[in-house]
Scaffold this motif. Structure first.
Motif, PDB file in Angstrom:
ATOM      1  N   LEU A  21       0.842  -1.192   0.000  1.00  0.00           N
ATOM      2  CA  LEU A  21       0.000   0.000   0.000  1.00  0.00           C
ATOM      3  C   LEU A  21       0.876   1.239   0.000  1.00  0.00           C
ATOM      4  CD1 LEU A  21      -2.678  -0.821   2.747  1.00  0.00           C
ATOM      5  CD2 LEU A  21      -2.986  -0.934   0.272  1.00  0.00           C
ATOM      6  N   ASP A  22       0.388   2.316  -0.611  1.00  0.00           N
ATOM      7  CA  ASP A  22       1.039   3.621  -0.529  1.00  0.00           C
ATOM      8  C   ASP A  22       0.344   4.400   0.582  1.00  0.00           C
ATOM      9  OD1 ASP A  22       2.770   5.838  -1.735  1.00  0.00           O
ATOM     10  OD2 ASP A  22       0.773   6.745  -1.830  1.00  0.00           O
ATOM     11  N   LEU A  23       1.100   4.730   1.635  1.00  0.00           N
ATOM     12  CA  LEU A  23       0.503   5.383   2.793  1.00  0.00           C
ATOM     13  C   LEU A  23       1.216   6.678   3.131  1.00  0.00           C
ATOM     14  CD1 LEU A  23      -0.048   2.421   5.306  1.00  0.00           C
ATOM     15  CD2 LEU A  23      -1.718   3.449   3.768  1.00  0.00           C
ATOM     16  N   ALA A  24       0.461   7.617   3.694  1.00  0.00           N
ATOM     17  CA  ALA A  24       1.071   8.804   4.284  1.00  0.00           C
ATOM     18  C   ALA A  24       1.968   8.359   5.431  1.00  0.00           C
ATOM     19  CB  ALA A  24       0.000   9.769   4.783  1.00  0.00           C
ATOM     20  N   LEU A  25       3.013   9.115   5.682  1.00  0.00           N
ATOM     21  CA  LEU A  25       4.077   8.659   6.566  1.00  0.00           C
ATOM     22  C   LEU A  25       3.576   8.266   7.954  1.00  0.00           C
ATOM     23  CD1 LEU A  25       7.022   8.083   6.548  1.00  0.00           C
ATOM     24  CD2 LEU A  25       7.506  10.476   7.016  1.00  0.00           C
ATOM     25  N   LEU A  26       2.767   9.095   8.582  1.00  0.00           N
ATOM     26  CA  LEU A  26       2.308   8.768   9.926  1.00  0.00           C
ATOM     27  C   LEU A  26       1.329   7.599   9.934  1.00  0.00           C
ATOM     28  CD1 LEU A  26       1.945  12.223  11.700  1.00  0.00           C
ATOM     29  CD2 LEU A  26       3.682  10.466  12.062  1.00  0.00           C
ATOM     30  N   GLU A  27       0.657   7.357   8.826  1.00  0.00           N
ATOM     31  CA  GLU A  27      -0.229   6.198   8.741  1.00  0.00           C
ATOM     32  C   GLU A  27       0.565   4.904   8.611  1.00  0.00           C
ATOM     33  OE1 GLU A  27      -2.737   6.919   5.422  1.00  0.00           O
ATOM     34  OE2 GLU A  27      -3.846   8.546   6.382  1.00  0.00           O
ATOM     35  N   ALA A  28       1.841   5.006   8.282  1.00  0.00           N
ATOM     36  CA  ALA A  28       2.668   3.829   8.027  1.00  0.00           C
ATOM     37  C   ALA A  28       3.345   3.291   9.283  1.00  0.00           C
ATOM     38  CB  ALA A  28       3.730   4.164   6.978  1.00  0.00           C
ATOM     39  N   GLN A  29       3.184   3.937  10.418  1.00  0.00           N
ATOM     40  CA  GLN A  29       3.841   3.456  11.630  1.00  0.00           C
ATOM     41  C   GLN A  29       3.409   2.036  11.943  1.00  0.00           C
ATOM     42  OE1 GLN A  29       3.244   5.853  15.110  1.00  0.00           O
ATOM     43  NE2 GLN A  29       4.740   4.727  16.318  1.00  0.00           N
ATOM     44  N   GLY A  30       4.376   1.167  12.219  1.00  0.00           N
ATOM     45  CA  GLY A  30       4.105  -0.214  12.540  1.00  0.00           C
ATOM     46  C   GLY A  30       4.016  -1.132  11.347  1.00  0.00           C
ATOM     47  N   THR A  31       3.993  -0.571  10.135  1.00  0.00           N
ATOM     48  CA  THR A  31       3.971  -1.405   8.934  1.00  0.00           C
ATOM     49  C   THR A  31       5.401  -1.772   8.543  1.00  0.00           C
ATOM     50  OG1 THR A  31       4.046   0.497   7.426  1.00  0.00           O
ATOM     51  CG2 THR A  31       1.869  -0.249   8.152  1.00  0.00           C
ATOM     52  N   VAL A  32       5.523  -2.598   7.508  1.00  0.00           N
ATOM     53  CA  VAL A  32       6.828  -3.044   7.038  1.00  0.00           C
ATOM     54  C   VAL A  32       7.110  -2.405   5.680  1.00  0.00           C
ATOM     55  CG1 VAL A  32       8.200  -5.031   6.314  1.00  0.00           C
ATOM     56  CG2 VAL A  32       6.708  -5.206   8.301  1.00  0.00           C
TER      57      VAL A  32
END
Length: 402
Positions: A21-32
């Motif tokens: 997925l393409d996510l905004a930076l703060l939405e990506a916390q905890g992802t890989v």
């Protein structure tokens, strides 16, 4: 009956990596992270001051001492974010703030504490070498350098690093959405009164928390009673939103093991006895490409099963190596016994002293005894061919999340 390794191999051969997925930076916390992130420019991008003080030519203050300071004219102020081009000549100085760009001609920064803090002129009471308190362009990161590798779970430092190289969005493997459901007529919600024969539901809370610890997003669903229609309805509802489903209870040999009844012959779900204690009855398979893990109902069995089978699968779904819990070698503090032919996961307390680990088995090891699990910090893993080990033996110990 299959081995632990055979069951895990079956699981890992079935689960698929989640699409990126393409996510905004703060939405990506905890992802890989699914892509390497590189720096388009050096960091810092320019020479700048590491202190509040004065930019100088080092040769001008080479003779400065406390008793014989050097006095220099102050020709201006340079603040952080100053976009103008500034310069000084030998014999002059400019007041400079932390992070401000170093003016051309200067080769050192003198902290304000080494001076009298003057405005028009400043007395410098200490000498400094060239490069003093200067952060050089690229000393942290050079242009083109990979700053966060693909396969990295994004925590606060990684989020900060990605922002520092100018990225506001990233391509990631999302955190698996895992629905956790406990089944059983005897279960009641914590906080509600109990009648005779009833217990408060704990597995759903425990395993939802374990999902989060494993990097997933956990959704605990309300308890489902032992009615096939209700259990089937639950699966149909949850398949819409779940990347994986974890159930507890209803998978053994009882007359009301409805999870096994409903899922047998459905999708690729199969039920097996696994050579392990606790956690012998296991089920796994795909429903509409969604992994379904059916774990035993006893709390310790459910938890151990999660750590041994579900956790590696959730890691694989995130594009990570399906590793077990961190494992160390430890010395047994006392004799232990283990059932022949079964891999035994014993609750224990792990300690570290004078450069080595020691582990003590819990006094009780029943699969229903959650108290000993709550006070444990490790699982002692005893192989299938071990029936007894004396104190002083070395064993593999899985460290539980704290």
């Amino acid at each position: 009956m299959r081995t632990v390794d055979e069951h895990l191999t079956d699981i890992l051969g079935s689960v698929a990596v989640l699409p990126p997925l393409d996510l905004a930076l703060l939405e990506a916390q905890g992802t890989v992270l699914a892509e390497p992130v590189s720096a388009p420019v050096p960091l810092p991008p320019f020479d700048n001051s590491a202190m509040d003080g004065y930019a100088v030519v080092a040769a001008d203050i080479a003779a400065a001492t406390e008793t014989d300071p050097v006095t220099l004219p102050v020709v201006g102020d340079i603040v952080a974010g100053d976009s103008g081009v500034s310069a000084i000549r030998p014999g002059l100085t400019a007041r400079i703030m932390t992070g401000a760009p170093l003016p051309a001609g200067a080769d050192a920064v003198i902290p304000v504490e080494w001076t009298d803090g003057g405005n028009a002129t400043v007395r410098v009471s200490r000498a400094a070498p060239a490069g003093n308190y200067i952060r050089r362009a690229g000393e942290d990161v050079v242009a083109g350098q990979v700053v966060v590798d693909a396969g990295t779970r994004l925590g606060a430092p990684q989020i900060g690093m990605i922002a520092a190289v100018g990225r506001s969005r990233v391509t990631v493997r999302p955190r698996p959405r895992v629905v956790v459901v406990s089944t059983g007529d005897e279960l009641r919600e914590p906080g509600s009164p109990l009648a005779h024969g009833q217990i408060w539901e704990s597995n759903g809370y425990m395993l939802t928390a374990a999902v989060v610890e494993a990097g997933g997003v956990g959704y605990r669903q309300a308890t489902v009673v032992d009615e096939p229609a209700k259990v089937l309805e639950m699966f149909e509802d949850q398949l819409v939103r779940a990347d994986a489903i974890v159930t507890t209870g209803g998978v053994s040999m009882g007359t009301k093991d409805v999870v096994k009844e409903v899922l047998t012959g459905t999708g690729t779900v199969g039920f097996h006895k696994v050579r392990m204690r606790p956690g012998k009855p296991q089920g796994f398979g795909l429903l509409e490409d969604t992994p379904v893990f059916t774990l035993p109902g006893n709390p310790v069995s459910a938890y151990v099963s999660f750590q041994v089978f579900v956790r590696p699968a959730l890691r694989a779904m995130q594009g990570l190596a399906p590793e077990p819990l961190p494992t160390v070698s430890a010395v047994l503090a006392e004799d232990v016994k283990s059932p022949a032919g079964l891999r035994h996961f014993m609750r224990g307390r792990l300690s570290f002293h004078r450069g080595s680990y020691a582990v003590t088995a819990a006094d009780v090891q029943g699969s229903h005894q959650l108290g000993s699990l709550a006070s444990a910090n490790a699982l002692i893993e005893l192989p299938e061919d071990v029936e007894a080990l004396p104190a002083g033996s070395h064993v593999d110990v899985m460290r539980l999340p704290s």
